[in-house]
Design a protein around this motif. Structure first.
Motif, PDB file in Angstrom:
ATOM      1  N   GLY A 196       0.828  -1.215   0.000  1.00  0.00           N
ATOM      2  CA  GLY A 196       0.000   0.000   0.000  1.00  0.00           C
ATOM      3  C   GLY A 196       0.853   1.252   0.000  1.00  0.00           C
ATOM      4  O   GLY A 196       0.568   2.224  -0.719  1.00  0.00           O
ATOM      5  N   PHE A 197       1.921   1.231   0.761  1.00  0.00           N
ATOM      6  CA  PHE A 197       2.816   2.400   0.816  1.00  0.00           C
ATOM      7  C   PHE A 197       3.421   2.664  -0.570  1.00  0.00           C
ATOM      8  O   PHE A 197       3.506   3.811  -1.019  1.00  0.00           O
ATOM      9  CB  PHE A 197       3.919   2.144   1.848  1.00  0.00           C
ATOM     10  CG  PHE A 197       4.767   3.347   2.166  1.00  0.00           C
ATOM     11  CD1 PHE A 197       4.316   4.336   3.038  1.00  0.00           C
ATOM     12  CD2 PHE A 197       6.031   3.505   1.606  1.00  0.00           C
ATOM     13  CE1 PHE A 197       5.095   5.441   3.341  1.00  0.00           C
ATOM     14  CE2 PHE A 197       6.820   4.608   1.902  1.00  0.00           C
ATOM     15  CZ  PHE A 197       6.353   5.583   2.776  1.00  0.00           C
ATOM     16  N   ALA A 198       3.802   1.581  -1.251  1.00  0.00           N
ATOM     17  CA  ALA A 198       4.395   1.736  -2.587  1.00  0.00           C
ATOM     18  C   ALA A 198       3.381   2.340  -3.557  1.00  0.00           C
ATOM     19  O   ALA A 198       3.713   3.224  -4.361  1.00  0.00           O
ATOM     20  CB  ALA A 198       4.887   0.375  -3.100  1.00  0.00           C
ATOM     21  N   LEU A 199       2.134   1.884  -3.453  1.00  0.00           N
ATOM     22  CA  LEU A 199       1.091   2.406  -4.353  1.00  0.00           C
ATOM     23  C   LEU A 199       0.811   3.879  -4.046  1.00  0.00           C
ATOM     24  O   LEU A 199       0.699   4.714  -4.948  1.00  0.00           O
ATOM     25  CB  LEU A 199      -0.167   1.550  -4.156  1.00  0.00           C
ATOM     26  CG  LEU A 199      -1.305   1.672  -5.151  1.00  0.00           C
ATOM     27  CD1 LEU A 199      -0.822   1.398  -6.569  1.00  0.00           C
ATOM     28  CD2 LEU A 199      -2.414   0.663  -4.778  1.00  0.00           C
ATOM     29  N   MET A 200       0.729   4.171  -2.772  1.00  0.00           N
ATOM     30  CA  MET A 200       0.370   5.527  -2.340  1.00  0.00           C
ATOM     31  C   MET A 200       1.475   6.529  -2.673  1.00  0.00           C
ATOM     32  O   MET A 200       1.199   7.672  -3.046  1.00  0.00           O
ATOM     33  CB  MET A 200       0.132   5.452  -0.813  1.00  0.00           C
ATOM     34  CG  MET A 200      -0.097   6.739  -0.105  1.00  0.00           C
ATOM     35  SD  MET A 200      -0.631   6.452   1.599  1.00  0.00           S
ATOM     36  CE  MET A 200       0.606   5.388   2.260  1.00  0.00           C
ATOM     37  N   THR A 201       2.737   6.121  -2.518  1.00  0.00           N
ATOM     38  CA  THR A 201       3.847   7.060  -2.733  1.00  0.00           C
ATOM     39  C   THR A 201       4.349   7.013  -4.174  1.00  0.00           C
ATOM     40  O   THR A 201       5.057   7.908  -4.621  1.00  0.00           O
ATOM     41  CB  THR A 201       5.038   6.734  -1.808  1.00  0.00           C
ATOM     42  OG1 THR A 201       5.452   5.382  -2.050  1.00  0.00           O
ATOM     43  CG2 THR A 201       4.658   6.861  -0.346  1.00  0.00           C
ATOM     44  N   TRP A 202       3.998   5.959  -4.884  1.00  0.00           N
ATOM     45  CA  TRP A 202       4.252   5.830  -6.317  1.00  0.00           C
ATOM     46  C   TRP A 202       5.698   6.157  -6.676  1.00  0.00           C
ATOM     47  O   TRP A 202       5.989   7.031  -7.481  1.00  0.00           O
ATOM     48  CB  TRP A 202       3.288   6.745  -7.093  1.00  0.00           C
ATOM     49  CG  TRP A 202       3.097   6.315  -8.505  1.00  0.00           C
ATOM     50  CD1 TRP A 202       3.565   6.966  -9.624  1.00  0.00           C
ATOM     51  CD2 TRP A 202       2.411   5.158  -8.980  1.00  0.00           C
ATOM     52  NE1 TRP A 202       3.222   6.265 -10.754  1.00  0.00           N
ATOM     53  CE2 TRP A 202       2.504   5.142 -10.387  1.00  0.00           C
ATOM     54  CE3 TRP A 202       1.739   4.090  -8.360  1.00  0.00           C
ATOM     55  CZ2 TRP A 202       1.952   4.144 -11.175  1.00  0.00           C
ATOM     56  CZ3 TRP A 202       1.175   3.094  -9.147  1.00  0.00           C
ATOM     57  CH2 TRP A 202       1.297   3.139 -10.539  1.00  0.00           C
ATOM     58  N   ASN A 203       6.625   5.433  -6.035  1.00  0.00           N
ATOM     59  CA  ASN A 203       8.021   5.619  -6.438  1.00  0.00           C
ATOM     60  C   ASN A 203       8.787   4.286  -6.340  1.00  0.00           C
ATOM     61  O   ASN A 203       8.350   3.342  -5.668  1.00  0.00           O
ATOM     62  CB  ASN A 203       8.708   6.732  -5.633  1.00  0.00           C
ATOM     63  CG  ASN A 203       8.949   6.354  -4.191  1.00  0.00           C
ATOM     64  OD1 ASN A 203       9.653   5.387  -3.908  1.00  0.00           O
ATOM     65  ND2 ASN A 203       8.369   7.115  -3.264  1.00  0.00           N
ATOM     66  N   ALA A 204       9.925   4.225  -7.035  1.00  0.00           N
ATOM     67  CA  ALA A 204      10.667   2.969  -7.180  1.00  0.00           C
ATOM     68  C   ALA A 204      11.259   2.495  -5.855  1.00  0.00           C
ATOM     69  O   ALA A 204      11.363   1.286  -5.608  1.00  0.00           O
ATOM     70  CB  ALA A 204      11.772   3.152  -8.213  1.00  0.00           C
ATOM     71  N   ALA A 205      11.652   3.435  -4.981  1.00  0.00           N
ATOM     72  CA  ALA A 205      12.261   3.040  -3.705  1.00  0.00           C
ATOM     73  C   ALA A 205      11.233   2.314  -2.828  1.00  0.00           C
ATOM     74  O   ALA A 205      11.533   1.282  -2.211  1.00  0.00           O
ATOM     75  CB  ALA A 205      12.793   4.266  -2.982  1.00  0.00           C
ATOM     76  N   ALA A 206      10.009   2.871  -2.794  1.00  0.00           N
ATOM     77  CA  ALA A 206       8.965   2.249  -1.971  1.00  0.00           C
ATOM     78  C   ALA A 206       8.573   0.890  -2.555  1.00  0.00           C
ATOM     79  O   ALA A 206       8.314  -0.064  -1.815  1.00  0.00           O
ATOM     80  CB  ALA A 206       7.750   3.169  -1.876  1.00  0.00           C
ATOM     81  N   LEU A 207       8.567   0.803  -3.889  1.00  0.00           N
ATOM     82  CA  LEU A 207       8.250  -0.488  -4.509  1.00  0.00           C
ATOM     83  C   LEU A 207       9.320  -1.523  -4.154  1.00  0.00           C
ATOM     84  O   LEU A 207       9.009  -2.669  -3.819  1.00  0.00           O
ATOM     85  CB  LEU A 207       8.149  -0.323  -6.031  1.00  0.00           C
ATOM     86  CG  LEU A 207       7.835  -1.608  -6.803  1.00  0.00           C
ATOM     87  CD1 LEU A 207       6.484  -2.184  -6.381  1.00  0.00           C
ATOM     88  CD2 LEU A 207       7.837  -1.351  -8.314  1.00  0.00           C
ATOM     89  N   SER A 208      10.593  -1.110  -4.184  1.00  0.00           N
ATOM     90  CA  SER A 208      11.639  -2.081  -3.866  1.00  0.00           C
ATOM     91  C   SER A 208      11.541  -2.503  -2.392  1.00  0.00           C
ATOM     92  O   SER A 208      11.793  -3.660  -2.056  1.00  0.00           O
ATOM     93  CB  SER A 208      13.035  -1.550  -4.223  1.00  0.00           C
ATOM     94  OG  SER A 208      13.584  -0.799  -3.188  1.00  0.00           O
ATOM     95  N   PHE A 209      11.135  -1.590  -1.509  1.00  0.00           N
ATOM     96  CA  PHE A 209      10.968  -1.981  -0.100  1.00  0.00           C
ATOM     97  C   PHE A 209       9.818  -2.981   0.050  1.00  0.00           C
ATOM     98  O   PHE A 209       9.909  -3.954   0.816  1.00  0.00           O
ATOM     99  CB  PHE A 209      10.738  -0.749   0.780  1.00  0.00           C
ATOM    100  CG  PHE A 209      10.634  -1.102   2.246  1.00  0.00           C
ATOM    101  CD1 PHE A 209      11.597  -1.886   2.862  1.00  0.00           C
ATOM    102  CD2 PHE A 209       9.562  -0.657   3.020  1.00  0.00           C
ATOM    103  CE1 PHE A 209      11.503  -2.238   4.213  1.00  0.00           C
ATOM    104  CE2 PHE A 209       9.466  -0.991   4.361  1.00  0.00           C
ATOM    105  CZ  PHE A 209      10.432  -1.783   4.957  1.00  0.00           C
ATOM    106  N   ALA A 210       8.723  -2.753  -0.708  1.00  0.00           N
ATOM    107  CA  ALA A 210       7.586  -3.688  -0.640  1.00  0.00           C
ATOM    108  C   ALA A 210       8.031  -5.077  -1.114  1.00  0.00           C
ATOM    109  O   ALA A 210       7.676  -6.101  -0.508  1.00  0.00           O
ATOM    110  CB  ALA A 210       6.434  -3.168  -1.499  1.00  0.00           C
TER     111      ALA A 210
END
Ligand code: NDP
Length: 247
Positions: A196-210
């Motif tokens: 959810g955080f990756a979707l909400m913040t819409w950036n590659a760093a958050a996606l890699s953390f997810a």
């Protein structure tokens, strides 16, 4: 920055495969054969506290002008890690439990890189968010997933922590809540939360953390599930590891 994230995702894949083969020896899987150990409560603090500190350092020294969206995402990260580094360890019942130092050190490294990447993005690219981002479907859906995941994580951790009185060290079969369906709803909640955080913040760093969170927690949930089945002959047969009805 994107190259760094690709490399980091390659490491996540390696960690995922390694975790399927060897269960990280802490909590119920702890071992004394992995070298020096430290108190588990202190280990949680030492492992997790660097994450909000590094994120904050990079966020507040960034160039995003403290955009209100980036500021809110920084605050959510901080709230999660206040729980994980201080409140959660203090609520653990077995005050004498030990954790191998090597696990704590690898978790510190994991947290430094993930918080570094996310802090850099929020500090430098956080002004990307356009006016009205709160109403964007990505932000709304991601925010709902984040809230639901965090709630399931904390609710389920509460049920687990309630299985022991202070000082007790035994394990029991957890009942109620989403434990009706899976052995590890707390880990499932954490995976949903960071997706959810990756979707909400819409950036590659958050996606890699997810993705890293899944690489860490999906194998761990499978190990916990196997452990429950071996340890308790009367373990509920319909219960899955972390995906209700599936896995
Ligand atoms: P566990 O579910 O293994 O344990 C959580 C707590 O409950 C521990 O204090 C544990 O004691 C206790 N407990 C668990 N099961 C039982 C039981 N059946 N009977 C009695 N007590 C029990 O979670 P983890 O320790 O692996 O992780 C803790 C939190 O950290 C989770 O919320 C997880 O989502 C998060 N986490 C996040 C990661 C990420 O990559 N984002 C990585 C790792 C964890 P004991 O320690 O003695 O087993």
């Amino acid at each position: 920055m994107h190259l760094l994230i690709w490399i980091w995702l390659g490491v996540a894949l390696a960690a995922f495969i390694a975790s399927l083969l060897v269960t990280a020896p802490y909590g119920r899987h702890t071992k004394s054969t992995w070298g020096p150990t430290l108190n588990q409560r202190w280990a949680w603090f030492i492992m997790e506290a660097p994450s909000p500190l590094i994120l904050s350092l990079l966020f507040w020294t960034g160039t995003a002008g403290y955009n209100s969206y980036a500021l809110a995402f920084w605050a959510l990260w901080g709230l999660h890690y206040t729980n994980r580094s201080i409140i959660f360890p203090l609520r653990q019942r077995d005050a004498n439990k030990r954790m191998p130092l090597v696990i704590a050190l690898s978790a510190i490294f994991f947290n430094l890189v993930n918080a570094g990447l996310n802090g850099w993005y929020l500090g430098h690219a956080g002004d990307w968010y356009p006016e009205g981002w709160w109403a964007d479907p990505r932000c709304v859906a991601g925010g709902l997933l984040f809230a639901a995941g965090a709630w399931v994580n904390i609710w389920s951790d509460n049920i687990l922590l309630g299985l022991r009185k202070p000082g007790e060290t035994h394990y029991a079969i957890p009942q109620g809540g989403l434990f009706r369906y899976v052995s590890c709803p707390n880990l499932m909640g954490e995976m949903v939360q960071w997706a959810g955080f990756a979707l909400m913040t819409w950036n590659a760093a958050a996606l890699s953390f997810a993705i890293w969170t899944v690489a860490n927690l999906a194998p761990r949930a499978l190990s916990h599930h196997r452990w429950y089945r071996q340890r308790f002959p009367d373990y509920p047969p319909q219960r899955k590891a972390f995906l209700p009805g599936i896995l």
